[in-house]
Design a protein around this motif. Structure first.
Motif, PDB file in Angstrom:
ATOM      1  N   ILE A 193      -9.729   8.559 -45.827  1.00 14.50           N
ATOM      2  CA  ILE A 193     -10.682   8.697 -46.923  1.00 14.50           C
ATOM      3  C   ILE A 193     -11.944   9.420 -46.442  1.00 14.50           C
ATOM      4  O   ILE A 193     -12.233   9.462 -45.254  1.00 14.50           O
ATOM      5  N   CYS A 194     -12.672   9.938 -47.398  1.00 14.91           N
ATOM      6  CA  CYS A 194     -13.984  10.510 -47.106  1.00 14.91           C
ATOM      7  C   CYS A 194     -14.978   9.349 -47.179  1.00 14.91           C
ATOM      8  O   CYS A 194     -15.235   8.809 -48.256  1.00 14.91           O
ATOM      9  N   LEU A 195     -15.485   8.963 -46.032  1.00 11.24           N
ATOM     10  CA  LEU A 195     -16.393   7.823 -45.987  1.00 11.24           C
ATOM     11  C   LEU A 195     -17.682   8.104 -46.755  1.00 11.24           C
ATOM     12  O   LEU A 195     -18.229   7.215 -47.412  1.00 11.24           O
ATOM     13  N   ILE A 196     -18.159   9.329 -46.716  1.00 14.19           N
ATOM     14  CA  ILE A 196     -19.377   9.648 -47.460  1.00 14.19           C
ATOM     15  C   ILE A 196     -19.133   9.487 -48.957  1.00 14.19           C
ATOM     16  O   ILE A 196     -19.961   8.935 -49.678  1.00 14.19           O
ATOM     17  N   ALA A 197     -17.977   9.926 -49.435  1.00 11.02           N
ATOM     18  CA  ALA A 197     -17.644   9.735 -50.850  1.00 11.02           C
ATOM     19  C   ALA A 197     -17.500   8.254 -51.174  1.00 11.02           C
ATOM     20  O   ALA A 197     -17.945   7.800 -52.228  1.00 11.02           O
ATOM     21  N   ALA A 198     -16.885   7.503 -50.270  1.00 11.25           N
ATOM     22  CA  ALA A 198     -16.735   6.062 -50.497  1.00 11.25           C
ATOM     23  C   ALA A 198     -18.109   5.400 -50.603  1.00 11.25           C
ATOM     24  O   ALA A 198     -18.320   4.534 -51.461  1.00 11.25           O
ATOM     25  N   PHE A 199     -19.039   5.788 -49.745  1.00  4.52           N
ATOM     26  CA  PHE A 199     -20.392   5.247 -49.818  1.00  4.52           C
ATOM     27  C   PHE A 199     -21.060   5.639 -51.136  1.00  4.52           C
ATOM     28  O   PHE A 199     -21.860   4.888 -51.674  1.00  4.52           O
ATOM     29  N   ALA A 200     -20.731   6.820 -51.650  1.00  2.00           N
ATOM     30  CA  ALA A 200     -21.331   7.282 -52.903  1.00  2.00           C
ATOM     31  C   ALA A 200     -20.842   6.472 -54.096  1.00  2.00           C
ATOM     32  O   ALA A 200     -21.523   6.417 -55.124  1.00  2.00           O
ATOM     33  N   LEU A 201     -19.692   5.839 -53.961  1.00  4.59           N
ATOM     34  CA  LEU A 201     -19.080   5.152 -55.093  1.00  4.59           C
ATOM     35  C   LEU A 201     -19.404   3.668 -55.195  1.00  4.59           C
ATOM     36  O   LEU A 201     -19.067   3.039 -56.181  1.00  4.59           O
ATOM     37  N   GLY A 211     -22.182   0.195 -53.985  1.00  7.36           N
ATOM     38  CA  GLY A 211     -23.586  -0.172 -53.931  1.00  7.36           C
ATOM     39  C   GLY A 211     -24.333   0.432 -52.759  1.00  7.36           C
ATOM     40  O   GLY A 211     -25.561   0.434 -52.730  1.00  7.36           O
ATOM     41  N   THR A 212     -23.601   0.954 -51.799  1.00  8.81           N
ATOM     42  CA  THR A 212     -24.193   1.578 -50.621  1.00  8.81           C
ATOM     43  C   THR A 212     -24.914   2.877 -50.986  1.00  8.81           C
ATOM     44  O   THR A 212     -25.812   3.312 -50.279  1.00  8.81           O
ATOM     45  N   ARG A 213     -24.525   3.484 -52.083  1.00  9.48           N
ATOM     46  CA  ARG A 213     -25.058   4.788 -52.468  1.00  9.48           C
ATOM     47  C   ARG A 213     -26.583   4.837 -52.446  1.00  9.48           C
ATOM     48  O   ARG A 213     -27.173   5.773 -51.925  1.00  9.48           O
ATOM     49  N   ASP A 214     -27.214   3.830 -52.992  1.00 15.47           N
ATOM     50  CA  ASP A 214     -28.673   3.854 -53.077  1.00 15.47           C
ATOM     51  C   ASP A 214     -29.335   3.847 -51.702  1.00 15.47           C
ATOM     52  O   ASP A 214     -30.367   4.470 -51.510  1.00 15.47           O
ATOM     53  N   ARG A 215     -28.727   3.159 -50.749  1.00 18.62           N
ATOM     54  CA  ARG A 215     -29.289   3.110 -49.392  1.00 18.62           C
ATOM     55  C   ARG A 215     -29.252   4.467 -48.709  1.00 18.62           C
ATOM     56  O   ARG A 215     -30.103   4.778 -47.888  1.00 18.62           O
ATOM     57  N   PHE A 216     -28.226   5.245 -48.989  1.00 16.93           N
ATOM     58  CA  PHE A 216     -27.999   6.499 -48.265  1.00 16.93           C
ATOM     59  C   PHE A 216     -27.927   7.702 -49.203  1.00 16.93           C
ATOM     60  O   PHE A 216     -27.290   8.703 -48.885  1.00 16.93           O
ATOM     61  N   ALA A 217     -28.574   7.618 -50.343  1.00 12.50           N
ATOM     62  CA  ALA A 217     -28.465   8.648 -51.386  1.00 12.50           C
ATOM     63  C   ALA A 217     -28.815  10.042 -50.872  1.00 12.50           C
ATOM     64  O   ALA A 217     -28.118  11.012 -51.179  1.00 12.50           O
ATOM     65  N   GLY A 218     -29.884  10.153 -50.112  1.00 10.51           N
ATOM     66  CA  GLY A 218     -30.289  11.470 -49.611  1.00 10.51           C
ATOM     67  C   GLY A 218     -29.250  12.083 -48.699  1.00 10.51           C
ATOM     68  O   GLY A 218     -28.903  13.254 -48.834  1.00 10.51           O
ATOM     69  N   ARG A 219     -28.738  11.301 -47.770  1.00 11.60           N
ATOM     70  CA  ARG A 219     -27.728  11.804 -46.830  1.00 11.60           C
ATOM     71  C   ARG A 219     -26.446  12.185 -47.577  1.00 11.60           C
ATOM     72  O   ARG A 219     -25.823  13.200 -47.286  1.00 11.60           O
ATOM     73  N   ILE A 220     -26.038  11.366 -48.539  1.00 16.00           N
ATOM     74  CA  ILE A 220     -24.830  11.641 -49.321  1.00 16.00           C
ATOM     75  C   ILE A 220     -25.006  12.943 -50.108  1.00 16.00           C
ATOM     76  O   ILE A 220     -24.144  13.826 -50.074  1.00 16.00           O
ATOM     77  N   ALA A 221     -26.111  13.076 -50.806  1.00 16.90           N
ATOM     78  CA  ALA A 221     -26.356  14.286 -51.597  1.00 16.90           C
ATOM     79  C   ALA A 221     -26.430  15.518 -50.712  1.00 16.90           C
ATOM     80  O   ALA A 221     -25.884  16.575 -51.064  1.00 16.90           O
TER      81      ALA A 221
END
Length: 180
Positions: A97-105, A107-117
């Motif tokens: 899996i794409c871990l960055i995409a998984a984080f985006a989907l 509750g983790t997204r908000d913690r790492f939103a800048g890095r994900i984007a």
């Protein structure tokens, strides 16, 4: 495992399997072979620090292996083919899996939103640059579609337990992106 890089690689796999929230410290210590004290020595900020290190590692690999060639190789077609090969290898032909995409989907997204984007923006923009160098119309839209297709193919490959979905998607993308 005693080196931080080895620990980061092992932690990434725990996050891939269990998600950020589901990755307990005991699961991380079991996978890394490091005690809690050693983990906190390597990652003073705890699990969030571990996730930052994992995301930075993924971002760094993609920056070197995928984004830089797409941005800098004067042969845009070769750069696009390399992107597809490296992407296939990194995601183990749709088995990872794409871990960055998984984080985006989650509750983790908000913690790492800048890095994900930044990860997805860098990929889209680098690919669009390569497409412009080879004279493709609608380079931005094509690049966005390609990143979307790769991510969707990863999801569908995992959902169907059929990595061939990912391979077929990459083949179609190559034909579509390089078609004159």
């Amino acid at each position: 495992m005693t080196e931080r890089a080895d620990a980061v690689a092992a932690i990434a796999e725990v996050f891939r399997e269990l998600g950020f929230e589901g990755a307990s410290l005991s699961a991380i210590t079991a996978r890394t072979g490091l005690g809690k004290g050693s983990l906190y020595h390597l990652f003073p900020g705890g699990k969030e620090d571990m996730a930052e290190a994992v995301l930075a590692g993924i971002d760094g690999w993609f920056a070197r292996a995928v984004f830089a060639p797409l941005r800098d190789d004067p042969d845009g077609e070769a750069a696009i083919r390399r992107m597809l090969r490296e992407t296939d290898a990194y995601f183990r032909s749709g088995r990872r899996i794409c871990l960055i995409a998984a984080f985006a989907l989650d509750g983790t997204r908000d913690r790492f939103a800048g890095r994900i984007a930044n990860y997805f923006t860098a990929w889209r923009d680098a690919l669009a640059g390569a497409l412009r160098r080879i004279g493709r119309a609608e380079a931005d839209e094509r690049a966005e579609h390609a990143v979307l297709a790769i991510q969707g193919a990863l999801l569908l490959s995992r959902a169907l337990d059929d990595p061939a979905v990912f391979g077929r998607t990459l083949e179609r993308l190559e034909a579509d992106l390089l078609r004159r």
